[in-house]
Design an enzyme around this catalytic site. Sequence first.
Site, short mmCIF file in Angstrom:
data_model
loop_
_atom_site.label_atom_id
_atom_site.label_comp_id
_atom_site.label_asym_id
_atom_site.label_seq_id
_atom_site.Cartn_x
_atom_site.Cartn_y
_atom_site.Cartn_z
CD GLN A 41 -2.72 1.06 2.61
OE1 GLN A 41 -2.57 2.59 3.36
NE2 GLN A 41 -3.13 -0.12 3.10
CB CYS A 446 3.07 -15.89 46.59
SG CYS A 446 0.97 -14.15 46.12
#
Length: 518
Positions: A41, A446
């Site tokens: 393009q 965690c």
Amino acid sequence: MSKPIVDYSLYLVTDSGLNHPSRTLLQSVEDSIRGGVTLVQLREKELDTEAFTALARQVHAVTKKYNVPLLINDNIDVALAIDAEGAHVGQDDITCVEARRLLGPNKILGISTGTPQEAQKALADGADYIGIGTCFMTQTKTPKRTLGPIGVRAILEAIPADHPMRTVVIGGIKHDNTRRTVSHSAGANGRVLDGIAVVTGIVGAVDAKVASEQLLSEFKAGYESASHYFKGENSAARASIEDVLKSFPQLLSTLREKSPLTHHISNYVVMNDTANATLALGGSPIMAPSADEAEDLSKVVSSVVLNIGTLTQSFVECMLAAGKHANAQGKAVVFDPVGAGATKLRETTTSNILNAMHVDIIKGNPGEISTIANLTGCTAESIAMRGVDSLGDGFSNPAAVVQAVAKRENCVVAMTGKVDYVSDGVRTVAINNGHPYQGRITGSGCMIASAIASFAAISPNDHFAAAVAGILALNLAGEHAGARDDVRGPGTFRAAFIDEMANLTPEQMLTEARIKTV
């Protein structure tokens, strides 16, 4: 003359202002085509029609030499004057309907879209393809917002799977994010991007040919991954759940033998605990919250944990860098979205991480998984979010939720609670091991993320097995710690918990697991 058949795989969009100074624009176009560009393009916003037409003729001579279609951006007069193969228009330019009327039925017509509604209108107005963007931040324009792969996916899902309109993504597409963008944006309807549109990554590169080769290779890899996923072709390669369970003793032995290094970007509250848990289980931690060393670390670590428990700007920057470089090195990324949904910052950070990289394993409680389900457009039951604590099962059918999110995100999802659920979108299990004291100390969730990451480091081809093994190992340690005579409550449990991680035997991983297929 019939409409050209177009391969949208690698779509070059030019910009003279960004062209590398070592060569002309014409050289950039030719080099990029030699490297694999399939569509060009010509976009020149600063030229008047006469100059634009002259340049377009020169570019068209190059593209015709290689039988590559040339489209003209936002100037139908130029497209008609040089008999280009088509044109591309934006939302603020000439309408798609009017452009089609002027171009006729045998020219390629594309239009920029940024929402599902714009995509559906382009479909109704007769566009041959849509340019979906802006995906990431870019040098060529300052977008009001970026879509990321999740936003691109929403647009793909607005287009019927069997409709012939093609799709390309544009905006900040580079060789190091192409693969995950294509694979992660694939729609639940089976639609996969038909191509990537690139500006700076090609015209601004030192070598446009090499840059194009790299981009095309990454696009094909992402397309193949997404296509195989929706065809179910990767399901056959998955080990059965029975075989996964049998592999746990060997996984633990291998973990202790190899002691893989895991990069933690973790919260300050639990950093010491997650490091000690990793060591006790048999892995090696490095706690390094600096973005400046993320690339170097990605070459030596075997997995990465991203934990958003204590959010600072530097932590987030490090997480984004670490995840990006881990993806590039093929290292497992475990995401622990602590408190996702509790605040706007946590929700935004969660969305940014999921958009910026491919996450291999998501570990969270029901509230956090619910937030991710909503952020990614996955249909799931909504539950309230209270702080950062687990909400129990939270869903009437938690197994279905983790399976849906895993399938949606093309990853493994582990949802922790009274019963833990793990799914890769095909295989789903419930883990019934664990001790209540795990929920009464800070950082137990965690630590599970760290354990999962350690197992993922030595199980790179089956992250489902890694997630189940990581949860099971810590839950068994919790059970053993809670049964000790010297444990009087959460405080003494914490120390015993770490001890029992180190004391866990491979045989216990096999004989004491209470896991069922769901």
